[in-house]
Design a protein around this motif. Structure first.
Motif, PDB file in Angstrom:
ATOM      1  N   GLU A   1       0.830  -1.116   0.012  1.00  0.00           N
ATOM      2  CA  GLU A   1       0.238  -0.169  -0.038  1.00  0.00           C
ATOM      3  C   GLU A   1       1.032   1.178   0.111  1.00  0.00           C
ATOM      4  O   GLU A   1       1.937   1.020   0.498  1.00  0.00           O
ATOM      5  N   ASN A   2       0.409   2.313  -0.571  1.00  0.00           N
ATOM      6  CA  ASN A   2       1.411   3.666  -0.761  1.00  0.00           C
ATOM      7  C   ASN A   2       1.734   3.962   0.521  1.00  0.00           C
ATOM      8  O   ASN A   2       1.100   4.019   1.597  1.00  0.00           O
ATOM      9  N   SER A   3       2.810   4.559   0.594  1.00  0.00           N
ATOM     10  CA  SER A   3       3.450   5.246   1.776  1.00  0.00           C
ATOM     11  C   SER A   3       4.398   6.231   1.432  1.00  0.00           C
ATOM     12  O   SER A   3       5.121   6.071   0.310  1.00  0.00           O
ATOM     13  N   THR A   4       4.390   7.410   2.184  1.00  0.00           N
ATOM     14  CA  THR A   4       5.769   8.398   2.050  1.00  0.00           C
ATOM     15  C   THR A   4       6.659   8.297   3.255  1.00  0.00           C
ATOM     16  O   THR A   4       7.720   8.011   3.226  1.00  0.00           O
ATOM     17  N   ARG A   5       5.905   8.699   4.484  1.00  0.00           N
ATOM     18  CA  ARG A   5       6.666   8.971   5.564  1.00  0.00           C
ATOM     19  C   ARG A   5       7.034   7.728   6.271  1.00  0.00           C
ATOM     20  O   ARG A   5       8.195   7.363   6.659  1.00  0.00           O
ATOM     21  N   THR A   6       6.278   6.637   6.225  1.00  0.00           N
ATOM     22  CA  THR A   6       6.684   5.288   6.915  1.00  0.00           C
ATOM     23  C   THR A   6       7.784   4.627   6.245  1.00  0.00           C
ATOM     24  O   THR A   6       8.763   4.221   6.616  1.00  0.00           O
ATOM     25  N   ARG A   7       7.645   4.496   4.827  1.00  0.00           N
ATOM     26  CA  ARG A   7       8.603   3.740   4.174  1.00  0.00           C
ATOM     27  C   ARG A   7       9.786   4.435   4.278  1.00  0.00           C
ATOM     28  O   ARG A   7      10.837   3.788   4.380  1.00  0.00           O
TER      29      ARG A   7
ATOM     30  N   ILE B   1       6.649  -4.382   6.930  1.00  0.00           N
ATOM     31  CA  ILE B   1       5.551  -4.984   5.746  1.00  0.00           C
ATOM     32  C   ILE B   1       4.526  -4.079   5.982  1.00  0.00           C
ATOM     33  O   ILE B   1       3.928  -3.726   7.194  1.00  0.00           O
ATOM     34  N   ARG B   2       3.868  -3.538   5.065  1.00  0.00           N
ATOM     35  CA  ARG B   2       2.619  -2.718   5.055  1.00  0.00           C
ATOM     36  C   ARG B   2       1.744  -3.352   4.091  1.00  0.00           C
ATOM     37  O   ARG B   2       2.111  -3.698   3.240  1.00  0.00           O
ATOM     38  N   HIS B   3       0.344  -3.526   4.395  1.00  0.00           N
ATOM     39  CA  HIS B   3      -0.505  -4.340   3.623  1.00  0.00           C
ATOM     40  C   HIS B   3      -1.652  -3.813   4.003  1.00  0.00           C
ATOM     41  O   HIS B   3      -2.235  -3.341   4.968  1.00  0.00           O
TER      42      HIS B   3
ATOM     43  N   GLU C   1      -3.762  -1.897  12.936  1.00  0.00           N
ATOM     44  CA  GLU C   1      -2.912  -1.154  13.724  1.00  0.00           C
ATOM     45  C   GLU C   1      -1.994  -0.461  12.864  1.00  0.00           C
ATOM     46  O   GLU C   1      -1.404  -0.791  11.746  1.00  0.00           O
ATOM     47  N   HIS C   2      -0.943   0.568  13.505  1.00  0.00           N
ATOM     48  CA  HIS C   2       0.202   1.293  13.012  1.00  0.00           C
ATOM     49  C   HIS C   2       1.023   1.513  14.238  1.00  0.00           C
ATOM     50  O   HIS C   2       1.038   2.748  14.729  1.00  0.00           O
ATOM     51  N   PRO C   3       1.550   0.460  14.850  1.00  0.00           N
ATOM     52  CA  PRO C   3       2.250   0.672  16.055  1.00  0.00           C
ATOM     53  C   PRO C   3       3.505   1.515  16.139  1.00  0.00           C
ATOM     54  O   PRO C   3       3.648   2.444  16.992  1.00  0.00           O
ATOM     55  N   SER C   4       4.006   1.475  14.971  1.00  0.00           N
ATOM     56  CA  SER C   4       5.291   2.637  14.912  1.00  0.00           C
ATOM     57  C   SER C   4       4.931   3.951  14.832  1.00  0.00           C
ATOM     58  O   SER C   4       5.535   4.715  15.477  1.00  0.00           O
ATOM     59  N   GLN C   5       3.713   4.344  14.272  1.00  0.00           N
ATOM     60  CA  GLN C   5       3.076   5.501  14.218  1.00  0.00           C
ATOM     61  C   GLN C   5       2.807   5.826  15.876  1.00  0.00           C
ATOM     62  O   GLN C   5       3.045   6.974  16.306  1.00  0.00           O
ATOM     63  N   ALA C   6       2.167   4.847  16.628  1.00  0.00           N
ATOM     64  CA  ALA C   6       1.969   5.234  18.157  1.00  0.00           C
ATOM     65  C   ALA C   6       3.440   5.675  18.687  1.00  0.00           C
ATOM     66  O   ALA C   6       3.246   6.483  19.586  1.00  0.00           O
TER      67      ALA C   6
ATOM     68  N   HIS D   1      -1.358  15.036  13.781  1.00  0.00           N
ATOM     69  CA  HIS D   1      -2.010  14.290  12.661  1.00  0.00           C
ATOM     70  C   HIS D   1      -1.026  13.266  11.941  1.00  0.00           C
ATOM     71  O   HIS D   1       0.055  13.648  11.757  1.00  0.00           O
ATOM     72  N   PRO D   2      -1.087  12.205  11.796  1.00  0.00           N
ATOM     73  CA  PRO D   2      -0.078  11.144  11.310  1.00  0.00           C
ATOM     74  C   PRO D   2       0.229  11.642   9.864  1.00  0.00           C
ATOM     75  O   PRO D   2       1.177  11.023   9.418  1.00  0.00           O
ATOM     76  N   GLY D   3      -0.717  12.143   8.905  1.00  0.00           N
ATOM     77  CA  GLY D   3      -0.509  12.361   7.843  1.00  0.00           C
ATOM     78  C   GLY D   3      -0.706  11.239   6.938  1.00  0.00           C
ATOM     79  O   GLY D   3      -1.073  10.100   7.377  1.00  0.00           O
ATOM     80  N   PRO D   4      -0.996  11.242   5.589  1.00  0.00           N
ATOM     81  CA  PRO D   4      -0.984  12.560   4.896  1.00  0.00           C
ATOM     82  C   PRO D   4      -2.474  13.346   5.283  1.00  0.00           C
ATOM     83  O   PRO D   4      -3.270  12.781   5.311  1.00  0.00           O
TER      84      PRO D   4
HETATM   85  N1   CP Z   1       1.416   8.359   8.868  1.00  0.00           N
HETATM   86  C1   CP Z   1       1.876   7.435   7.751  1.00  0.00           C
HETATM   87  O1   CP Z   1       1.529   6.162   7.750  1.00  0.00           O
HETATM   88  O2   CP Z   1       1.918   8.034   6.356  1.00  0.00           O
HETATM   89  P1   CP Z   1       2.442   7.404   5.330  1.00  0.00           P
HETATM   90  O3   CP Z   1       1.241   6.610   4.753  1.00  0.00           O
HETATM   91  O4   CP Z   1       2.882   8.342   4.334  1.00  0.00           O
HETATM   92  O5   CP Z   1       3.578   6.340   5.586  1.00  0.00           O
END
Ligand code: CP
Length: 298
Positions: free
Chosen positions: A49-55, A102-104, A130-135, A255-258
């Motif tokens: 799944e798309n990501s900017t920040r996390t990846r 892994i993101r899915h 869940e998004h534990p690393s964001q937490a 805000h976690p973004g985007p």
């Molecule tokens: N906060 C967050 O997960 O952003 P991304 O989807 O850009 O990784």
């Protein structure tokens, strides 16, 4: 011996959370030389799944610690030739990496992979679970702002039902004895079992009142959020922070973004208000994820 997975806030004790936070702060202060702490480790990153920040921050974190990062481009992988994702991961696992990030879009997918892989699985966000690393990066940002992590007054505003960020925060809130409340359209509130003991605010004014932190959630237009709303304008009117919203000086906005500008928060607030922590959250993502690697691999 298999090292630790990082799948859910469920699996972390309060001591684990404090340990990861302390490590992240040490990494940020740059007082230890960590540049070779993951030397010769190979980390495979797969984002379905798309990501900017996390990846990007998981990759930067690994490289800062001396690891090699192999990014699997889902669109260019043999999965596009019909190989199942399970076969793909089994084959990658046979190459003996040291961890998978892994993101899915399926809830529970990293947990499932952890059953078939013998290396640590790090959850970079799974569906609406869940998004534990964001937490963890949010917690680091909270600590830097208020110098404490327990007994915080926090309100999460938005699509709680579909938000993996909210789910991880709800679990963390119990461990850290937060006074947590939620606010959002009724169609975006989760099942009662998720929100037992969590106050539902009646208005935006109440949601903001006496809070240390407001966590705004993204309206996930690519997921189910849109179908639970009559219009984005209406959402913005009742649940968004707008130019005229009074934000107390002791209340900070996350805000976690985007960000969907002018839906969850107006552009002028986002760009100019002193209590917006969004960029700081992103900066801290690198250090929190370094600490997560350390927790799983060292
Ligand atoms: N906060 C967050 O997960 O952003 P991304 O989807 O850009 O990784």
């Amino acid at each position: 011996m298999k090292s630790r997975n990082f799948l859910s806030m469920d699996n972390l004790t309060k001591e684990d959370i404090e340990h990861i936070l302390q490590k992240a702060l040490i990494y940020k202060e740059n007082v230890v030389n960590y540049s070779e702490s993951l030397k010769d480790k190979n980390i495979i990153s797969i984002f379905f799944e798309n990501s900017t920040r996390t990846r990007t921050s998981f990759e930067l974190a690994a490289k800062k610690m001396g690891a090699n990062v192999i990014n699997i481009d889902y669109q260019k992988s043999s999965m596009q030739k019909g190989e199942t994702d399970l076969d793909t991961i089994t084959n990658l696992n046979a190459m003996h990496p040291d961890a998978f990030v892994i993101r899915h879009f399926y809830s529970g997918y990293p947990m499932f992979i952890s059953k078939i892989s013998d290396v640590p699985i790090i959850n970079a966000g799974d569906g609406s679970n869940e998004h534990p690393s964001q937490a963890m990066l949010d917690l680091m940002t909270m600590y830097e702002t208020k110098q404490r992590i327990e007994n915080l007054n926090v309100c999460i505003i938005g699509d709680i039902l579909n938000s993996r960020v909210a789910k991880s925060h709800m679990k963390m809130a119990k461990k850290l004895n937060w006074n947590l409340s939620i606010y959002g359209p009724k169609t975006m509130l989760p099942k009662q079992e998720w929100i037992n003991g969590i106050k539902i605010e009646n208005s935006l004014t109440d949601a903001i009142k006496n809070k240390d932190f407001i966590i705004l959630l993204r309206i996930q237009l690519e997921r189910k959020s849109g179908s639970n709303l009559s219009s984005l304008q209406e959402y913005s009117r009742f649940f968004g922070l707008r130019s005229e919203t009074t934000i107390p000086s002791e209340t900070y906005i996350m805000h976690p973004g985007p960000v969907n500008r002018d839906i969850e928060i107006s552009s002028d607030l986002l760009d100019t208000h002193n209590n917006i922590l969004v960029t700081k959250q992103v900066q801290n993502g690198i250090f929190a994820r370094m600490a997560i690697y350390d927790f799983c691999l060292n």
